[in-house]
Motif scaffolding. Structure first.
Motif, short mmCIF file in Angstrom:
data_model
loop_
_atom_site.label_atom_id
_atom_site.label_comp_id
_atom_site.label_asym_id
_atom_site.label_seq_id
_atom_site.Cartn_x
_atom_site.Cartn_y
_atom_site.Cartn_z
N VAL A 101 2.27 7.88 -6.27
CA VAL A 101 3.39 6.78 -5.59
C VAL A 101 4.82 6.59 -5.99
N ASN A 102 4.90 7.30 -7.14
CA ASN A 102 6.39 7.11 -7.62
C ASN A 102 7.00 8.42 -7.43
N ARG B 225 16.23 3.98 -7.04
CA ARG B 225 16.63 4.26 -8.46
C ARG B 225 17.55 5.55 -8.72
N THR C 103 14.28 9.34 0.57
CA THR C 103 14.15 9.73 -0.78
C THR C 103 15.14 8.92 -1.71
N HIS C 104 16.26 8.54 -0.97
CA HIS C 104 17.28 7.88 -1.57
C HIS C 104 18.26 9.02 -2.18
N ASN D 240 5.25 8.98 1.28
CA ASN D 240 6.53 8.60 0.87
C ASN D 240 6.96 7.19 2.04
N PHE E 9 7.74 12.61 -3.48
CA PHE E 9 8.67 13.18 -2.69
C PHE E 9 8.01 14.77 -2.34
N PHE F 201 0.89 -1.25 -0.01
CA PHE F 201 -0.02 -0.08 0.01
C PHE F 201 0.97 1.45 0.09
N ALA F 202 0.39 2.13 -0.97
CA ALA F 202 1.31 3.53 -0.87
C ALA F 202 2.76 3.33 -1.36
N PHE F 203 3.25 2.26 -1.66
CA PHE F 203 4.45 1.98 -2.19
C PHE F 203 4.50 2.49 -3.72
N PRO F 204 5.73 2.87 -4.17
CA PRO F 204 5.75 3.06 -5.76
C PRO F 204 5.79 1.87 -6.60
N SER F 205 5.10 2.11 -7.64
CA SER F 205 4.91 1.03 -8.61
C SER F 205 5.92 0.63 -9.56
N ILE F 206 7.09 1.85 -9.62
CA ILE F 206 8.12 1.40 -10.58
C ILE F 206 9.17 1.00 -10.00
N ASN G 101 -1.77 10.27 -1.68
CA ASN G 101 -1.63 9.11 -2.52
C ASN G 101 -1.88 9.33 -4.07
#
Lengths: 380, 289
Positions: free
Chosen positions: B134-135, A128, A259-260, A254, B140, A39-44, B131
């Motif tokens: 998400v990327n 990334r 943010t890496h 996030n 950020f 949930f809410a994590f990046p899809s890429i 939301n």
């Protein structure tokens, strides 16, 4: 006229395709490994095209990650592998109380300590923007051997302060170990062990190390309520007039809790580390800047900062509260710097810590899929 | 058997492609490319150097600017409005990411003469939902739930020389503002909105830590560019430049003084309101050279 040449060409392609089909019938295609996006994590995801995730690749990577023979040596005193330092129970770091790596300061097989302290291997499939404290391994790097997680595996095996191995010796050793050639065949279609495929397999395994079921995750999903102290800490974490952690370390929007990216967070005023962010970008404003690590399971990730100067979370919070230093390079996001930090009270420090501890994912730390295999392929 | 099917399919597709090739006609409508530039005093923005002085006399530098604009519309000479489809209604721009500074719209625009452009700086209430992204890098930009949720409209980060001669960081961040219990200002002209947070986040506002929030204010605003003239032709590409004049955030009608507002304004609605009201002449659009 070109069309006439294309017809025979198409027929040749068909024939070649038929030949390939026959060969692939002998070696079953590996099973794609599906990553379920929390949930809410990046899809890429950071999965390179030349190393797609497969069940077989991940399984092989897990064996290699935990097999001390990855150093290319078989004597019991010379075994070393990823898991020697990257321990699951410690968020895949050595841990501050490690019996060998005193204070969590790790060294390689030769006894030489690493230049920086460890970073966790958690949720790297979403990274990334560069690996390592300086981000010196990144996708757009002109140097082809410094681009992704696979390259970090290679570096770890050959580096004097890590496994100090020899890639030829390593691949030849695993070629001779019963069971491994068959696993390479299943994962990569060839039983010939190559170091490239060793890199690929370990990187695949590391990309499965996903931590997304902490108490905070459950709170975000509406499955539980945090305590008042934890909620107070969350507000402090995500407000500029509070502790202002979120710009670099994320939050509900996030959930990587990083943010890496790279920041000079005001630890010093003189910068002489040859491997800071400046060493990658050449921008003098990046002296003393380092990656903001994820705060997931951070209580287990000490010692803290790139040089491990802080042993406990309390010390880190104290630093951000009262000991931030002004320099021309300090990141603008450290806007409390002229006051020496965020000036938290004792209660606020306790609340902030309580919130940060909600990011610990106990399930991740004992998930058997991420732990050592009961037996290696040669039944040892 | 399967290969025979492939062969027949491939041949059919090939023949179809060969048949249609000569009959292609120019597609209706033209394409738009928007080049984004950031400038200070009519020169391209230079980051990480104390080159600039704002209207309040603050010597300052900029390290990065990250921002959203949305809902762009084109107005033709007859006053008709062209609206882009949903997929092309929100854009993120980042001075550190070159790819974000060239926007190639995929939607074809009706041929004709155009005399105006409108867009939203930031995101309106409907679009500014937590939301949504998400990327990274868009994710950020999230704006904390406690402060209203959604996303920063803009992060403009830099430093200025304060009265003591010290370099002090500033985060000129614009987004949803808050009205605190202790706040008595008159915000009658602003749109008050609900927090955009998830339902289960309701009630986590500890008054013991920070003053209670009575309401949220959506600070986004519409930018109207009406001093432009450009044409779109069938099958052709039109290039426009959208310029952000950075110094204008700090002037007209309000003189924004970093010494007054300090390093952070996400919880200072008065400062954000001032910044947004200065935003009316920050943007310029012109045909690209």
């Amino acid at each position: 006229m070109n069309r006439y040449f294309l017809f025979p060409g198409l027929i040749i392609i068909m024939l070649l395709s038929a030949c390939r089909d026959k060969k692939s019938a002998e070696v079953p295609e590996p099973t794609p490994y599906e990553i379920n996006i929390p949930f809410a994590f990046p899809s890429i995801l950071n999965i390179p095209e030349d190393n797609p995730m497969t069940e077989e690749g991940v399984q092989l990577g897990r064996y290699l990650f935990y097999d001390g023979r990855l150093s290319g040596r078989t004597h019991p005193d010379s075994l070393m592998t990823c898991a020697t330092c990257h321990i699951q129970a410690n968020n895949f770091e050595a841990g501050i109380d490690h019996p060998v790596f005193e204070g969590g300061i790790v060294h390689g097989i030769t006894g030489k300590t690493t230049h920086h302290v460890m970073l966790p291997l958690t949720n790297l499939v979403w990274n990334r923007s560069g690996y390592g404290w300086s981000g010196f391994i990144y996708p757009e790097n002109d140097q082809p051997f410094y681009r992704n997680l696979e390259d970090f595996v290679w570096l770890a095996v050959i580096a004097e302060d890590e496994l100090a191995g020899d890639t030829t010796r390593v691949k030849e050793l695993f070629q001779e170990i019963d069971g491994y050639p068959d696993l390479f065949l299943k994962a990569f279609g060839s039983s010939t062990v190559t170091f490239k495929n060793i890199q690929r397999a370990i990187a695949q395994f590391v990309r499965t190390l996903i931590s997304a079921n902490s108490r905070f995750d459950k709170y975000l999903r509406g499955e539980l309520q945090l305590t008042q102290s934890e909620l107070n800490g969350y507000v402090l974490f995500t407000t500029e007039e509070g502790a202002d952690c979120f710009h670099c370390h994320g939050g509900g929007g996030n959930p990587l809790f990083t943010t890496h990216l790279f920041y000079n967070n005001g630890k010093d005023t003189i910068f002489n580390d040859p491997l800071d962010r400046y060493s990658v970008t050449g921008n003098p404003m990046h002296r003393g800047a380092y990656k903001a690590p994820t705060l997931r399971n951070i209580a287990l990730s000490g010692p803290y900062m790139h040089d491990g100067r802080f042993a406990t979370l309390d010390e880190v919070i104290e630093f951000y509260s009262h000991h931030v230093k002004l320099s021309p390079q300090v990141d603008p996001l450290m806007h409390h710097v002229l006051r020496g930090g965020i000036q938290l009270t004792t209660q606020e420090k306790a609340d902030l810590k309580a919130f940060i501890l909600t990011l610990q994912d106990d399930e991740f730390l004992v998930n058997p899929d991420f732990g050592p295999p009961p037996l290696f392929p040669d039944q040892k | 058997m399967l290969n025979k099917r492939y062969c027949i399919l491939s041949l059919s597709l090939f023949l179809l492609a060969a048949c249609t090739r000569d009959k292609s006609e120019p597609e209706s409508g033209g394409l738009l490319v928007l080049n984004i530039e950031h400038s200070v005093q009519q020169n391209p923005l230079v980051v990480d150097d104390f080159l600039y002085t704002n209207e309040a006399g603050n010597n300052y530098m900029v390290t990065e600017i990250q921002w959203f604009f949305s809902d762009m519309e084109l107005i033709d000479a007859s006053g008709n409005t062209f609206t882009f489809p949903e997929a092309e209604q929100v854009f993120y721009v980042d001075t550190d990411i070159e790819a974000t500074k060239e926007i190639k719209f995929k939607t074809r625009i009706p041929a004709g003469n155009y005399s105006g452009i409108r867009f939203i700086f930031g995101l309106n209430e409907q679009k500014n939902k937590s939301n949504r992204f998400v990327n990274p890098p868009e994710s950020f930009m999230f704006w904390p739930e406690y402060l209203g949720g959604g996303y920063h409209y803009m992060k403009l980060n830099g430093k200025w020389i304060n009265p003591d001669g010290l370099t002090e960081p500033f985060n000129f961040h614009l987004g949803i503002g808050q009205v605190y219990e202790t706040n008595n200002q008159n915000y009658a002209s602003y749109t008050f909105g609900e927090a955009n947070c998830y339902e289960h986040c309701e009630g986590y506002r500890p008054g013991s830590i920070l003053p209670s929030i009575k309401a949220f204010i959506h600070n986004y605003f519409q930018v109207n560019i009406d001093d432009i003239s450009f044409s779109v032709a069938d099958g052709k590409q039109t290039n426009l430049t959208l310029e952000m004049k950075v110094e204008n955030w700090f002037r007209n009608p309000h003189t924004y003084n970093h010494n007054q507002w300090g390093g952070s304004i996400m919880q200072q609605q008065d400062a954000m309101q001032m910044g947004c009201e200065n935003g009316h002449d920050v943007f310029q659009v012109k045909p690209s050279e």
